[in-house]
Design a protein around this motif. Sequence first.
Motif, mmCIF file in Angstrom:
data_model
loop_
_atom_site.group_PDB
_atom_site.id
_atom_site.type_symbol
_atom_site.label_atom_id
_atom_site.label_comp_id
_atom_site.label_asym_id
_atom_site.label_seq_id
_atom_site.Cartn_x
_atom_site.Cartn_y
_atom_site.Cartn_z
ATOM 1 N N ASN A 87 -36.856 -2.415 -13.677
ATOM 2 C CA ASN A 87 -36.696 -1.509 -14.035
ATOM 3 C C ASN A 87 -37.684 -0.823 -15.088
ATOM 4 O O ASN A 87 -38.292 -0.540 -15.990
ATOM 5 C CB ASN A 87 -35.420 -0.022 -14.830
ATOM 6 C CG ASN A 87 -34.760 -0.092 -13.369
ATOM 7 O OD1 ASN A 87 -34.960 0.769 -12.416
ATOM 8 N ND2 ASN A 87 -33.440 -0.328 -13.282
ATOM 9 N N TRP A 88 -38.588 -2.568 -15.616
ATOM 10 C CA TRP A 88 -39.432 -2.746 -17.149
ATOM 11 C C TRP A 88 -41.078 -2.509 -16.297
ATOM 12 O O TRP A 88 -40.974 -2.611 -14.685
ATOM 13 C CB TRP A 88 -39.424 -4.228 -16.592
ATOM 14 C CG TRP A 88 -40.674 -4.695 -18.072
ATOM 15 C CD1 TRP A 88 -41.802 -4.379 -17.842
ATOM 16 C CD2 TRP A 88 -40.320 -5.218 -18.928
ATOM 17 N NE1 TRP A 88 -41.806 -5.022 -19.061
ATOM 18 C CE2 TRP A 88 -41.424 -5.075 -19.919
ATOM 19 C CE3 TRP A 88 -39.177 -5.792 -20.085
ATOM 20 C CZ2 TRP A 88 -40.927 -5.712 -21.116
ATOM 21 C CZ3 TRP A 88 -38.549 -5.843 -20.752
ATOM 22 C CH2 TRP A 88 -40.265 -6.531 -21.065
ATOM 23 N N VAL A 89 -41.130 -1.200 -16.739
ATOM 24 C CA VAL A 89 -42.665 -0.684 -15.811
ATOM 25 C C VAL A 89 -43.628 -1.539 -16.895
ATOM 26 O O VAL A 89 -43.615 -1.417 -18.145
ATOM 27 C CB VAL A 89 -42.604 0.671 -16.127
ATOM 28 C CG1 VAL A 89 -43.714 1.442 -15.966
ATOM 29 C CG2 VAL A 89 -41.922 1.379 -15.911
ATOM 30 N N ILE A 90 -45.303 -1.507 -16.501
ATOM 31 C CA ILE A 90 -45.755 -1.939 -17.515
ATOM 32 C C ILE A 90 -47.280 -1.167 -17.219
ATOM 33 O O ILE A 90 -47.382 -1.100 -16.287
ATOM 34 C CB ILE A 90 -46.653 -3.628 -16.092
ATOM 35 C CG1 ILE A 90 -45.365 -5.022 -16.413
ATOM 36 C CG2 ILE A 90 -48.110 -4.064 -16.713
ATOM 37 C CD1 ILE A 90 -45.510 -6.271 -15.280
ATOM 38 N N LYS A 128 -57.557 0.917 -12.630
ATOM 39 C CA LYS A 128 -56.026 1.199 -12.684
ATOM 40 C C LYS A 128 -55.792 1.870 -10.915
ATOM 41 O O LYS A 128 -54.807 2.715 -11.105
ATOM 42 C CB LYS A 128 -56.587 3.118 -13.104
ATOM 43 C CG LYS A 128 -57.005 2.230 -14.848
ATOM 44 C CD LYS A 128 -56.128 1.758 -15.988
ATOM 45 C CE LYS A 128 -56.563 1.783 -17.173
ATOM 46 N NZ LYS A 128 -58.228 0.923 -17.199
ATOM 47 N N SER A 129 -55.797 0.861 -10.687
ATOM 48 C CA SER A 129 -55.562 1.380 -8.930
ATOM 49 C C SER A 129 -54.929 -0.440 -8.619
ATOM 50 O O SER A 129 -55.041 -1.267 -8.640
ATOM 51 C CB SER A 129 -56.650 0.982 -7.948
ATOM 52 O OG SER A 129 -55.814 1.169 -6.857
ATOM 53 N N SER A 130 -53.113 0.103 -8.507
ATOM 54 C CA SER A 130 -52.868 -0.958 -7.787
ATOM 55 C C SER A 130 -53.282 -1.084 -6.278
ATOM 56 O O SER A 130 -52.821 -2.322 -5.988
ATOM 57 C CB SER A 130 -50.658 -0.008 -7.216
ATOM 58 O OG SER A 130 -50.827 -0.187 -8.904
ATOM 59 N N SER A 131 -53.918 -0.635 -5.272
ATOM 60 C CA SER A 131 -54.017 -0.760 -4.450
ATOM 61 C C SER A 131 -55.225 -1.755 -4.680
ATOM 62 O O SER A 131 -55.237 -2.799 -3.442
ATOM 63 C CB SER A 131 -54.859 -0.318 -3.672
ATOM 64 O OG SER A 131 -55.559 1.290 -4.260
ATOM 65 N N ASN A 242 -46.294 -3.883 -8.274
ATOM 66 C CA ASN A 242 -45.202 -2.535 -8.155
ATOM 67 C C ASN A 242 -44.300 -2.192 -9.737
ATOM 68 O O ASN A 242 -44.219 -1.504 -10.276
ATOM 69 C CB ASN A 242 -43.824 -3.495 -7.236
ATOM 70 C CG ASN A 242 -43.732 -3.405 -6.184
ATOM 71 O OD1 ASN A 242 -45.161 -3.030 -5.674
ATOM 72 N ND2 ASN A 242 -43.738 -4.031 -5.096
ATOM 73 N N ARG A 243 -45.046 -3.157 -10.367
ATOM 74 C CA ARG A 243 -44.767 -2.340 -12.523
ATOM 75 C C ARG A 243 -46.038 -1.331 -12.680
ATOM 76 O O ARG A 243 -45.465 -1.121 -14.103
ATOM 77 C CB ARG A 243 -44.361 -3.847 -12.915
ATOM 78 C CG ARG A 243 -42.356 -3.989 -11.792
ATOM 79 C CD ARG A 243 -42.331 -5.290 -12.986
ATOM 80 N NE ARG A 243 -41.066 -6.115 -11.910
ATOM 81 C CZ ARG A 243 -39.746 -6.278 -12.824
ATOM 82 N NH1 ARG A 243 -39.743 -5.195 -13.208
ATOM 83 N NH2 ARG A 243 -38.959 -6.901 -12.074
ATOM 84 N N PHE A 244 -46.767 -1.577 -12.425
ATOM 85 C CA PHE A 244 -47.776 -0.346 -12.769
ATOM 86 C C PHE A 244 -47.267 0.573 -13.202
ATOM 87 O O PHE A 244 -46.423 1.286 -12.516
ATOM 88 C CB PHE A 244 -49.439 -1.178 -12.202
ATOM 89 C CG PHE A 244 -49.866 -2.558 -12.317
ATOM 90 C CD1 PHE A 244 -49.761 -2.846 -13.644
ATOM 91 C CD2 PHE A 244 -50.707 -2.315 -11.331
ATOM 92 C CE1 PHE A 244 -50.580 -3.911 -13.984
ATOM 93 C CE2 PHE A 244 -51.574 -3.935 -11.143
ATOM 94 C CZ PHE A 244 -50.964 -4.571 -12.121
ATOM 95 N N TYR A 245 -47.839 1.728 -14.161
ATOM 96 C CA TYR A 245 -47.143 2.024 -14.451
ATOM 97 C C TYR A 245 -48.581 3.559 -13.780
ATOM 98 O O TYR A 245 -49.466 3.507 -13.672
ATOM 99 C CB TYR A 245 -47.502 2.845 -16.520
ATOM 100 C CG TYR A 245 -46.910 4.621 -16.651
ATOM 101 C CD1 TYR A 245 -45.985 4.628 -16.319
ATOM 102 C CD2 TYR A 245 -48.715 4.711 -17.365
ATOM 103 C CE1 TYR A 245 -45.912 6.372 -16.443
ATOM 104 C CE2 TYR A 245 -47.785 6.220 -17.635
ATOM 105 C CZ TYR A 245 -46.938 6.966 -17.360
ATOM 106 O OH TYR A 245 -46.566 8.189 -18.166
#
Length: 246
Positions: A87-90, A128-131, A242-245
């Motif tokens: 549950n750690w968010v970056i 700012k895009s996880s993909s 998977n932790r990116f805010y």
Amino acid sequence: MIEKRIYRLLISVVLTIVLTAILVFSTSSESPNRILVMLGGTMPEGLIQSFTYFFFFFGGLEVLALLQRITHENDAFTAHLLPETENWVIGVDDVNQLKLNMQKLEHSQKFLLTDLIKKSCTKYRLSKSSSEVLGLVDAQIRIYNSEMESEQSFIRYTAWAIPSVGFIGTVLGIAASLGYANEASTPEGVAKVTNMLAVAFDTTLVALLLSIVLMYGIHYLQKKQDDLFAQMNSYLIENLINRFYK
């Protein structure tokens, strides 16, 4: 890299000379041991085996060098470079700090993983895009894999050269035996022909045995390499992307 390869080349030459000398001095001229003869204990017939030993030692040292590098790269996973707590968010600030941490770490030791984390952090700051970060990770890992594959070119060459040298010995041995064909009607001539045929097949046998051992090392190296990059991809996805805010 080139200096280290030259060093391994010199070690291979020394090992070949030492092994050949041991075989030659251990082989009795009066009643030579068949196994020692097969391994190249007689000269000049054993020169072909000496060449196969050289390629085997050089290829083996190249495999060991890359395995050592992969072991070094695997050490990065034990350094806990990314947050692994559930549950750690970056966030954006965390991304900046992660990049700074990787830059500081690279002053003392460099890993492919630290370089990949830096590139991922830079990409996320821009997009700012996880993909898009995921796409960068996949592409970068393919680049790392290609670079490591290119470093195996000498290994693949030695794996090809060993049986080829053995076959050259077979051709030379058969050609030499044919040179005694006109003496085959005498017992001495028959002995010369059979001795040359034995040399011919001994070179191929030794070469094939060495090739089997080296090919096992090559396939083991490939497995360790695939495992490294698979683990690297999984580590980045699970502990960074998977932790990116959102």
